[in-house]
Design a protein around this motif. Structure first.
Motif, short mmCIF file in Angstrom:
data_model
loop_
_atom_site.label_atom_id
_atom_site.label_comp_id
_atom_site.label_asym_id
_atom_site.label_seq_id
_atom_site.Cartn_x
_atom_site.Cartn_y
_atom_site.Cartn_z
N ILE A 185 0.81 -1.34 -0.03
CA ILE A 185 -0.08 -0.11 -0.08
C ILE A 185 0.89 1.17 0.00
CG2 ILE A 185 -1.83 1.30 1.19
CD1 ILE A 185 -2.64 -1.32 2.61
N ALA A 186 0.36 2.27 -0.67
CA ALA A 186 1.13 3.55 -0.43
C ALA A 186 0.17 4.66 -0.74
CB ALA A 186 2.19 3.65 -1.70
N ASP A 213 -0.94 10.58 7.17
CA ASP A 213 0.28 10.31 8.12
C ASP A 213 0.12 8.88 8.46
OD1 ASP A 213 -1.62 10.30 10.15
OD2 ASP A 213 -1.19 12.15 10.94
N PHE A 214 1.08 8.70 9.40
CA PHE A 214 1.22 7.19 9.98
C PHE A 214 -0.04 6.71 10.34
CE2 PHE A 214 1.74 3.95 13.13
CZ PHE A 214 2.74 3.30 12.78
N PHE A 215 -1.13 7.58 10.67
CA PHE A 215 -2.14 6.83 11.39
C PHE A 215 -3.40 6.68 10.37
CE2 PHE A 215 0.14 8.69 14.61
CZ PHE A 215 0.34 7.76 15.69
N ASP A 216 -3.29 7.41 9.19
CA ASP A 216 -4.13 7.17 8.07
C ASP A 216 -3.73 5.77 7.61
OD1 ASP A 216 -5.75 9.75 7.37
OD2 ASP A 216 -3.57 10.23 7.88
N LEU A 217 -2.55 5.28 7.56
CA LEU A 217 -2.34 3.96 7.02
C LEU A 217 -2.66 2.85 8.06
CD1 LEU A 217 -0.97 2.03 5.12
CD2 LEU A 217 1.35 2.69 5.99
N ILE A 245 3.53 -9.83 10.42
CA ILE A 245 2.81 -10.05 9.07
C ILE A 245 3.60 -9.34 7.99
CG2 ILE A 245 0.67 -10.11 7.94
CD1 ILE A 245 0.97 -12.44 9.90
N GLY A 246 4.00 -7.96 8.67
CA GLY A 246 4.65 -7.12 7.47
C GLY A 246 5.15 -5.85 8.25
N VAL A 247 5.71 -4.90 7.56
CA VAL A 247 6.15 -3.57 8.03
C VAL A 247 5.26 -2.36 7.54
CG1 VAL A 247 7.88 -3.54 6.25
CG2 VAL A 247 8.14 -2.35 8.46
N PHE A 248 5.25 -1.40 8.27
CA PHE A 248 4.44 -0.22 7.51
C PHE A 248 5.12 0.96 8.11
CE2 PHE A 248 1.27 1.04 10.56
CZ PHE A 248 1.18 -0.07 11.31
N GLY A 249 4.66 2.16 7.41
CA GLY A 249 5.14 3.38 8.16
C GLY A 249 5.35 4.71 7.11
N GLN A 250 5.95 5.53 7.76
CA GLN A 250 6.42 6.56 6.75
C GLN A 250 7.83 6.23 5.95
OE1 GLN A 250 6.18 10.55 8.58
NE2 GLN A 250 7.55 11.19 6.98
N LEU A 256 3.36 7.05 2.94
CA LEU A 256 3.12 6.06 3.84
C LEU A 256 3.25 4.82 2.92
CD1 LEU A 256 2.99 7.73 6.61
CD2 LEU A 256 1.38 8.57 4.81
N ALA A 257 3.81 3.81 3.63
CA ALA A 257 3.74 2.66 2.63
C ALA A 257 3.69 1.23 3.91
CB ALA A 257 5.05 2.52 1.82
N ALA A 258 3.09 0.27 3.10
CA ALA A 258 2.85 -1.14 3.85
C ALA A 258 3.43 -2.22 3.04
CB ALA A 258 1.61 -1.12 4.42
#
Lengths: 843, 347
Positions: free
Chosen positions: A638-639, A658-662, A703-708, A726-728
């Motif tokens: 996701i981006a 920001d981070f919290f939207d993702l 399960i995976g990584v995400f963040g800014q 932001l990406a996951a």
């Protein structure tokens, strides 16, 4: 394969209009991709039947006022002779002569005829008008090929064959349609005019008229003892025929042959080369003419005069090379078959002749080769040298050895007719092991079983015989079929049966079979869980407002390297790497989706402010270099970047995502999948912003990584730095393993809920998730909801502290809770958090 | 008035005065004031009625009855007036609340599936209805599965039909079609009958142009059973075309060649743009080439573990992006992996 209709009609009667013929061929598997018309109806320039005729040039006289022009007297079948002015250089040799006896024929256009303009290159046309040329009135014209639209040749007038009937409409003499047929590998037998004629005959109930080679005048001295043929690899060169034609004269071939070659897409050269090509196109047997005197001179050197020429076919030796007739010196691979003599290579067998022994204008004697070659070996050589020729095209798709003999006879016959000379007696034929004919037993029950239709036995027999199969009916319902040599596509046993059934269906016509529904038993029914889960994830993400994208699964290591900041240690896992990439940007199978998705982000941010996308697809991970096949791991990326909402006249929340939207999207996703228990933990990853990166966990599994995105990475992908990206990246195999087969719903509350707000002050370093977990634990089963609605930092609560404000929802299953009960639970929560987290109630 | 002697006449005068005032009232505030003034607890009419005691005893019943009538009459007039004023006020407020309905609505940030996935879902849905379930297999394949087991021997000219990406690992390549899935499915399910569809990404060594791409989706179909016939192939594919491209759309089957089917065919559908009249889309043939198909070749059945003298089957394969291009009038296949949101958001 270009097939001039006029040529095809030499071998088979065709009553159908050309478009209908093309349709029949197409439906039978010989796809006619285009029809080109020359001079007849449908052509860009149909030749006016009244005004464009065959003219007979009777005399060529000087022009009284011009040296570069002549006058030609032309008989075109009318009562009177017409005189035209022409500058055609090819009439100058006849200047001042009465050439009546030479039968010089040329297309003759009368005033008013529509022609291409010979002086323009844009394809423009003109109507022929009478006008004086240097004082002599000129009404008509002798035409060049260009003026008639045959070719771009405007160097002189077109000289027709002497037997062209004077006064006949040119359209009847030269006009034709050319079918361009796309040949699949299974119908390589149709890479010849006769091959196509066989199909036409079978489809239209006609018989093929084969050229007659039987009356070949063998008048020259015997060839035996003069040339000896040896083959070292009979399985790669099963047959070699050679004919000698002595005393020939090299000159241009007659116009009819030149035109046929040109219409079939080949360039006329001279009579011997043209015959060689013509025979290849006509019967499908490629062949090659050597200059016999060159071979003889070499034999004088390697064996001495009076000793025979030795033709040896063999595989190339280490380091051997040959200069082919395209002028290129080629170093040969050891599997390539050559035609040689003891002095060295003469040609690459079945692919291309050598330059040294090539026929040239002074050649007097030619040795004609017609041989058979193993098609797979030819194809290997073609690929090794990137050398394709018309001969190699045919040999690499299979030409039966039986054809070599007919090809040799036909070529010798035509060379003798067009170039003169005599054919030596005893045409050589080296054919040590003729392959036996192929037999197939075809039970009618098999035809019925596979096609689903009970075709009449007579009809099946008729179709097979129309295709030149020999059919014996044993009256027990089985046809014993003998396959003609040219049908190298027909196999044996169960394969041969399928091959014949296809022939029956094809000639019968696919469209004549009815449409039915499967009556067979239904197989066991199975869900595809991984696909169902993937599709569910897609639906949840588009419900969350994300656009799905799809990028190339091929990338380049240097592209993926940009996902790591310059100081991070580089990616070391091996890639699935292409040996023949199409471009430097697509050399390996991707390890991550992120590079492709960031490219999408960067591109779209050039013309818009907000992008929110996802991709689902595999990444290709080779655990080590030794692994043959990669693990293809289904992955979600996701981006997001840009404002939370689009600017409108209506007002909008345009703060950057920001981070919290993702995180909200990921929470929505796991909730939608009913996966529990899910947690988020601070994490580090070189592609992501330190301190703004987390792992998504189910239980203890990451399960995976995400963040800014790390600012370095953002810059490397040319994404403007004003707004964070932001990406996951999630491993879907891990995620979907936790999707429960079922979930149960909670009943609706029967009694009203009580809501209470509470603000707790805790140390800054205590994660919100721990606070919430502690509240839930202390609250017991009456506490059914915890909603964080404010986070506050400031002087009022002291530095190093934060205040978290929650709305707590209490509900009991069996009664309405009293204020006292709620106050008791809340006090219990506060006490518990004081003890476990050092929290205090904010006053 | 309090000074004037109580009588029916004075009450009637008061009532008449109240009614006269009432007709002039046009807002709810004044109306409430009026109600308080005349009919409230200390209202004029209320007080006037209360003064019944000042009358001689014998007049009291008549006055009482009359007074009640007057009160009811005034209350009714009040209710009537209140309804009228409420309706008027509502109308005024609605008139003031009118909006410019031509202003744009607030945009909803809707997500969408990629057009390839949308088309793929549609195709898979139709086949699911006919009992074909999805079987997927890998993108990076062996030469054996991609070619040899499908009856493409090494160096066979049929391999020229599919330009292939090879990898540094010998005999490992990117699948050129979804057909290797036929072998995987057969080997997984043998000896059961099979009805599966095999969607997936395929790769070809091609120059990227408006007409050709290096990767594209294919959907392969495979039916294997004891009694699968060529006429079944025609029937099911015709039904598919009718659903995918519209009822009544004509189809035709042309003989063709694929190493792994025999007899082989290509199915054309009547051009969706010109309905068979001939146009640029169908290159003036009236037909669009949609898919390749055929009866499973006996060698392939054997390689899958099925005895070709007992079992038979059919297979078909179609390009998803090609079908999407025809359905949506997309002229450039590069749009699919170009991911320009201005394209994707049109779906």
């Amino acid at each position: 394969m270009k097939v001039p209709l006029s040529w095809l009609k030499d071998y088979v009667d065709i009553a159908l209009p050309v478009t209908e013929l093309a349709e029949r061929l197409t439906l039978a598997g010989l796809e006619v991709s285009s029809i080109q018309y020359l001079g007849i109806e449908g052509a860009e320039l149909p030749w006016d039947r009244e005004r464009i005729r065959v003219g007979h040039i009777l005399a060529v006289r000087p022009h009284p006022n011009a040296d570069r022009l002549v006058l030609a007297d032309v008989d075109y079948g009318a009562d009177q002779i017409e005189t035209v002015v022409t500058g055609a250089p090819n009439l100058f040799p006849y200047l001042g002569q009465d050439v009546r006896h030479l039968n010089l024929k040329s297309p003759f256009a009368l005033e008013g005829a529509l022609l291409f303009d010979g002086h323009k290159d844009d394809g423009s046309k003109m109507v022929l008008k009478g006008r004086p040329v240097r004082g002599i009135m000129n009404r008509h014209m002798l035409c060049s090929e260009k003026e008639l639209g045959i070719s771009d040749d405007h160097t002189g007038i077109l000289i027709l064959d002497p037997d062209a009937p004077t006064g006949a409409p040119l359209a009847d003499v030269l006009g034709t349609a050319v079918l361009d047929i796309e040949l699949t590998p299974s119908i390589a037998r149709c890479a010849s005019i006769i091959g196509v004629a066989r199909e036409v005959a079978a489809l239209t109930g006609q018989r093929v008229r084969y050229p007659d080679y039987t009356r070949l005048p063998l008048e020259g001295a015997s060839l035996s003892g003069r040339v000896v043929i040896e083959t070292e690899e009979a399985h790669l060169n099963p047959r070699f025929c050679a004919a000698l034609i002595e005393g020939i004269q090299i000159k241009p071939s007659p116009y009819w042959m030149q035109l046929r070659l040109r219409l079939a897409g080949m360039r006329p050269i001279n009579n011997v080369v043209d015959v060689s090509n013509y025979v290849m196109l006509e019967v499908g047997q490629p062949n090659h003419a050597f200059d016999y005197d060159v071979l003889r001179a070499r034999a004088d050197r390697y064996a001495g005069p009076e000793r025979p020429i030795r033709i040896i076919t063999r595989c190339a030796r280490e380091g051997e090379s040959i200069r082919t007739l395209d002028g290129v010196e080629r170093t040969l691979q050891p599997f390539t078959m050559l035609v040689t003599d003891p002095a060295g290579p003469l040609s690459i067998g079945g692919i291309m002749g050598g330059a040294e022994s090539e026929v040239h204008e002074n050649t007097r004697n030619v040795l004609l080769e017609a041989a058979a070659w193993d098609f797979i070996n030819i194809r290997r050589s073609v690929q090794a040298y990137g050398l394709n020729s018309e001969a190699a095209y045919r040999f690499s798709r299979g030409v039966h050895p039986s054809q070599a003999w007919w090809g040799a006879l036909r070529a010798a016959q035509l060379i003798q007719q067009l170039a003169g000379g005599v054919i030596a007696r005893d045409i050589l034929d080296y054919y040590p092991a003729p392959p036996p004919p192929v037999h197939v037993d075809l039970p009618m029950t098999e035809v019925q079983r596979l096609l689903g239709v009970d075709l009449p036995r007579q009809e099946v027999r008729r179709i097979l015989e129309a295709l030149e199969f020999q059919v014996e009916d044993d009256e027990q319902g089985v046809f014993h079929v003998t396959v003609p040599d040219h049908r190298m596509d027909i196999g044996t046993g169960v394969v041969g049966r399928a091959d014949l059934i296809e022939e029956i269906a094809r000639i019968y016509g696919y469209d004549r079979f009815p449409n039915t529904q499967i009556e067979d038993v239904m197989p066991p029914q199975r869900d595809n869980l991984s696909l169902l889960h993937e599709e569910r994830i897609r639906d949840l993400l588009i419900e969350a407002g994300l656009q799905e994208v799809m990028t190339y699964r091929l990338t380049a290591p240097q592209r993926e390297a940009l996902l790591l900041p310059p100081n991070a240690s580089p990616e070391e896992r091996p890639y699935v790497t292409l040996t023949n990439p199409i471009s430097p940007e697509r050399t390996v199978m991707r390890h991550r989706l992120l590079a492709g998705v960031l490219d999408v982000l960067a591109q779209n941010l050039r013309h818009r402010e907000r992008v929110a996308v996802f991709e689902i697809g595999p990444v290709f991970l080779l655990p080590s270099e030794q692994d043959v096949l990669p693990d293809e791991v289904p992955t979600l990326c996701i981006a997001l970047s840009g404002p939370r909402e689009l600017v409108t006249w209506h007002g909008a929340d345009t703060r950057p995502m920001d981070f919290f939207d993702l995180k909200g999207i990921l929470e929505t996703l796991v909730q939608g999948l009913h996966i529990r228990p899910v947690s988020f933990r601070p994490a580090e990853h070189p592609s992501y912003h330190p301190g703004r990166t987390a792992h998504l966990l189910v239980g203890e599994e990451v399960i995976g990584v995400f963040g800014q995105l790390h600012p370095w990475v953002q810059e490397a992908f040319d994404i403007p730095s004003q707004r964070p990206v932001l990406a996951a990246e999630l491993d879907l195999r891990r995620l979907t393993a936790h999707i429960p087969a079922y979930f149960t719903v909670r009943p609706l509350p029967r009694f009203p809920a009580v809501r209470q707000d509470i603000a707790l002050v805790v140390d800054e370093n205590i994660p919100a998730q721990r606070v919430e977990e502690a509240i839930l634990q202390a609250g017991g089963k009456m506490l059914v909801g915890v909603q964080l609605f404010d986070v506050y930092r400031g002087a009022q609560i002291g530095s190093g502290k934060k205040s978290l404000a929650y709305t707590l929802t209490f509900n009991a299953e069996d009664r309405t809770l009293t204020d006292e009960e709620v106050a008791r639970i809340q006090a219990r929560i506060v006490r518990s958090l004081e003890a476990s987290l050092g929290a205090r109630l904010r006053g | 008035m309090p000074d004037s002697p109580q009588s029916i006449e004075t009450l009637d005068q008061l009532a008449a005065q109240a009614l006269a005032e009432l007709t002039g009232i046009s807002d709810s505030q004044t109306l409430e004031h009026w109600h308080t003034t005349y009919l409230g607890r200390k209202g004029k009419v209320t007080l006037a009625v209360r003064r019944v005691g000042e009358l001689p005893k014998e007049e009291r019943p008549a006055f009482g009855q009359h007074a009640n009538r007057v009160k009811q009459q005034l209350e009714a007039a009040y209710e009537e007036r209140a309804r009228l004023i409420k309706a008027q006020e509502m109308e005024r407020s609605l008139a003031e609340g009118a909006v410019d309905v031509t202003l744009p609505g607030h945009p909803v940030l809707r997500g969408r599936l990629h057009p390839s996935i949308q088309t793929l879902r549609r195709i898979l849905q139709i086949w699911a209805d006919m009992g074909f379930q999805v079987y997927r297999s890998r993108d990076v394949e062996t030469d054996e599965y991609n070619f040899q087991l499908l009856n493409f021997p090494p160096h066979h000219p049929a391999r020229d039909m599919q330009d292939t990406f090879y990898t540094t690992q010998p005999d490992v390549l990117l699948r050129t079609h979804t057909s290797p899935g036929q072998i995987h499915a057969m080997r997984a399910y043998c000896p059961q009958p099979i009805r599966v569809v095999l969607p997936g990404m395929c790769y070809r060594y091609e120059q990227i142009t408006a007409r050709s791409e290096i990767q594209f989706h294919q959907v392969e179909g495979l039916a294997v059973g004891y009694h699968i016939r060529f006429t079944d192939l025609k029937g099911t594919l015709t039904d598919f075309a009718q659903r995918m491209f519209g009822a009544g759309r004509k189809t035709r089957f042309r003989a063709s060649y694929f190493p792994f089917t025999e007899p082989s065919a290509e199915m054309d559908v009547e051009c969706i743009l010109c309905h068979g009249k001939g146009c640029r889309l169908c290159k003036y043939t009236g037909w669009l080439e949609i898919l390749g198909c055929g009866m499973v070749h006996p060698v392939v059945l054997q390689n899958g573990g099925y005895d070709p003298t007992i079992y038979s089957g059919y297979a078909f394969g179609m390009g998803v992006e090609r079908i999407a291009m025809l359905c949506y009038g997309i002229e450039d296949i590069r749009y699919f992996w170009g991911n320009d949101l201005r394209f994707l958001e049109q779906f």
